[in-house]
Design an enzyme around this catalytic site. Structure first.
Site, PDB file in Angstrom:
ATOM      1  N   ASP A  23      12.026  11.327  20.123  1.00  0.00           N
ATOM      2  CA  ASP A  23      12.248  10.040  19.446  1.00  0.00           C
ATOM      3  C   ASP A  23      13.089   9.109  20.342  1.00  0.00           C
ATOM      4  O   ASP A  23      12.757   7.935  20.511  1.00  0.00           O
ATOM      5  CB  ASP A  23      12.958  10.307  18.107  1.00  0.00           C
TER       6      ASP A  23
ATOM      7  N   GLU B 241      13.015  12.338  11.596  1.00  0.00           N
ATOM      8  CA  GLU B 241      11.578  12.106  11.685  1.00  0.00           C
ATOM      9  C   GLU B 241      10.842  13.139  10.828  1.00  0.00           C
ATOM     10  O   GLU B 241      11.396  14.193  10.494  1.00  0.00           O
ATOM     11  CB  GLU B 241      11.120  12.255  13.144  1.00  0.00           C
TER      12      GLU B 241
ATOM     13  N   ILE C 133      20.221  -2.523  14.745  1.00  0.00           N
ATOM     14  CA  ILE C 133      20.842  -3.275  15.851  1.00  0.00           C
ATOM     15  C   ILE C 133      19.773  -4.162  16.506  1.00  0.00           C
ATOM     16  O   ILE C 133      18.749  -3.642  16.943  1.00  0.00           O
ATOM     17  CB  ILE C 133      21.411  -2.328  16.940  1.00  0.00           C
TER      18      ILE C 133
ATOM     19  N   ALA D 279       0.862  -1.191   0.000  1.00  0.00           N
ATOM     20  CA  ALA D 279       0.000   0.000   0.000  1.00  0.00           C
ATOM     21  C   ALA D 279       0.889   1.228   0.000  1.00  0.00           C
ATOM     22  O   ALA D 279       1.715   1.404   0.910  1.00  0.00           O
ATOM     23  CB  ALA D 279      -0.901   0.003   1.223  1.00  0.00           C
TER      24      ALA D 279
ATOM     25  N   LYS E 280      12.087   5.390  22.217  1.00  0.00           N
ATOM     26  CA  LYS E 280      12.894   4.166  22.162  1.00  0.00           C
ATOM     27  C   LYS E 280      13.320   3.730  23.568  1.00  0.00           C
ATOM     28  O   LYS E 280      13.309   2.536  23.890  1.00  0.00           O
ATOM     29  CB  LYS E 280      14.118   4.403  21.271  1.00  0.00           C
TER      30      LYS E 280
ATOM     31  N   VAL F 227      13.601   0.328  17.636  1.00  0.00           N
ATOM     32  CA  VAL F 227      14.687   0.874  18.474  1.00  0.00           C
ATOM     33  C   VAL F 227      16.036   0.608  17.816  1.00  0.00           C
ATOM     34  O   VAL F 227      16.364  -0.530  17.467  1.00  0.00           O
ATOM     35  CB  VAL F 227      14.685   0.236  19.884  1.00  0.00           C
TER      36      VAL F 227
HETATM   37  N1  HSE Z   1      14.805   9.627  13.284  1.00  0.00           N
HETATM   38  C1  HSE Z   1      15.316   8.407  13.791  1.00  0.00           C
HETATM   39  C2  HSE Z   1      16.800   8.596  14.081  1.00  0.00           C
HETATM   40  C3  HSE Z   1      15.111   7.322  12.775  1.00  0.00           C
HETATM   41  O1  HSE Z   1      17.387   9.558  13.589  1.00  0.00           O
HETATM   42  O2  HSE Z   1      17.368   7.807  14.795  1.00  0.00           O
HETATM   43  C4  HSE Z   1      15.340   5.944  13.311  1.00  0.00           C
HETATM   44  O3  HSE Z   1      14.467   5.629  14.345  1.00  0.00           O
END
Ligand code: HSE
Length: 434
Positions: free
Chosen positions: A199, A188, A134, A43, A203, A130
């Site tokens: 962000d 992002e 890795i 999609a 994580k 996350v």
């Molecule tokens: N914007 C995130 C970063 C992308 O720069 O780590 C990966 O999650």
């Protein structure tokens, strides 16, 4: 055996990478999974020039994927919290397994999503959410299952690390590097998520849950970004033998769990202090294993696809298993999650770098030392840059021993009330990570 049918929602950076890796390594992947894996539908509203989708059916409506009776596994790579949540819940309701790279979705709505998935007996896999490529979720959830995890600390935002590295090594401006990170597909959609630590907090919330067996609690994470860091502090940190990194720290203490993202001074000789560019690294300390370090590309097309495809293989292998015998979403059995509280930042403990802009008078250092000692704050090192006296002001830089943050807050308030101190006191947390 018939191939497993996968539907990919979103053909952007990660979606395109996932399609390409599944196609390029199809044979190797089938040998691992025990059967073929076929992308049955994609999609997307926009073609991806880096993907040759050939005869794979394409729809503009992501809900076609979750309603397609042929599809076993839905791969959600559209990002965001609203439509993505609706899509994932609908996929689960339709009995489909879900794979996502969406850390915001898992950190904010994961508790609800996992409860629904348990009801329906399906897997929601999120390795790519996350640290990009890795496999740190697998390492903590399975590889370290024998340990009581004490703490973890990570550079878990590639964009932020890329910006700090380029600024330090090449003297580039913040805006210039951020623009490049956006062009490379690291940042992002809203880059303030990267630079303000949101962000990384998404994580860290996920890592803390699987490390300590607690529900996801993104709203209790403390976040402080990198936008206010100055070159002066980067240079003073270097002179003191440290490197500044944007770190996520989760630590178990008797009183509760620390969950915090902020710029941090780390001794320059630690491996993690030398993780540069878009690379990520996570240190995990367990009572049996000691400290371990996981390193690799934290963002980007194929590194993130590597984690998504690993989840596709895992889910394929688990398709025929009893849902009660699968690895729990948050590593611990859902009825065994702990309610150990998340501590407010004022109750967290750290060492501190302080930069005080003081008048160059006799007795100023004595006043600073008195304020700190009255609050039980032990000074580890102190540096006064006489050579940098300007307009009768001199920067006094000091590093403290570990202390509860509330005491540093009180000390900073008292320092800022001194007639001989001008400007705000700069405070950056320090972690030895040993
Ligand atoms: N914007 C995130 C970063 C992308 O720069 O780590 C990966 O999650």
């Amino acid at each position: 055996m018939k191939p497993v049918k996968v539907g990919i929602c979103g053909l952007g950076t990660v979606g395109g990478g996932t399609f390409n890796v599944l196609k390029r390594n199809a044979e190797e992947i089938a040998r691992r999974a025990g059967r073929g894996i076929e992308v049955a539908q994609i999609a997307t509203r926009h073609p991806n020039s880096k993907c040759d989708t050939g005869s794979t059916p394409i729809t503009a409506d992501i809900f076609d994927i979750v309603n397609n009776p042929e599809i076993d596994i839905v791969v959600e790579l559209i990002g965001g919290y609203t439509v993505a949540k609706e899509l994932v819940l609908k996929a689960i309701e339709n009995g489909k397994h879900v794979i996502t790279a969406n850390k915001a979705l898992i950190a904010v709505h994961g508790n609800e999503i996992f409860a629904k998935a348990r009801e329906k007996g399906v897997i929601v896999a999120f390795e790519a959410s996350v640290a990009g490529g890795i496999p740190v979720i697998k390492a903590i959830r399975e590889g370290l299952a024998g340990n009581r995890i004490n703490w973890l600390a990570g550079i878990i935002n590639g964009t932020g690390n890329f910006i700090l590295t380029e600024m330090r090594e090449k003297g580039r401006t913040f805006e210039d590097v951020l623009k490049e990170a956006q062009e490379l597909g690291y940042a992002e959609a809203d880059p303030t998520f990267d630079v303000e630590g949101i962000d990384a907090a998404h994580k860290l919330t996920i890592l803390a849950s699987i490390a300590f067996g607690i529900p996801l609690q993104f709203d209790k994470a403390y976040t402080e970004g990198i936008a206010r860091l100055t070159t002066a502090d980067v240079n003073y940190a270097e002179a003191l033998g440290y490197r500044i990194k944007h770190l996520g720290v989760a630590r178990r203490t008797e009183a509760g769990i620390e969950l915090r993202v902020h710029p941090t001074l780390i001794p320059a000789d630690r491996l993690i202090a030398n993780v540069n560019g878009v690379m990520n690294a996570v240190m995990v300390n367990g009572d049996a294993v000691g400290s371990t370090l996981y390193y690799g590309a934290g963002a980007g097309m194929e590194p993130t696809a590597s984690a998504v495809v690993a989840d596709v293989v895992d889910v394929t292998r688990a398709l025929t298993t009893d849902p009660n015998n699968r690895v729990p979403h948050l590593a611990f059995q859902p009825d065994s999650l702990s309610d150990h509280p998340i501590l407010p930042i004022t109750a967290c403990e750290s060492a501190y770098y302080l930069r005080i802009q003081a008048k160059d008078h006799p007795g100023v250092l004595a006043q600073v030392a008195t304020i700190l000692s009255e609050r039980g704050i032990n000074i580890e090192s102190i540096m006064q840059k006489e050579a940098e006296v300007q307009d009768g002001l001199v920067p006094v830089i000091l590093v403290t021993h570990r202390v509860v943050e509330q005491r540093i807050d009180d000390a900073i308030a008292a320092l800022e009330r001194l007639d001989d101190v001008v400007d705000k006191v700069v405070r950056i947390r320090v972690e030895q990570l040993n």
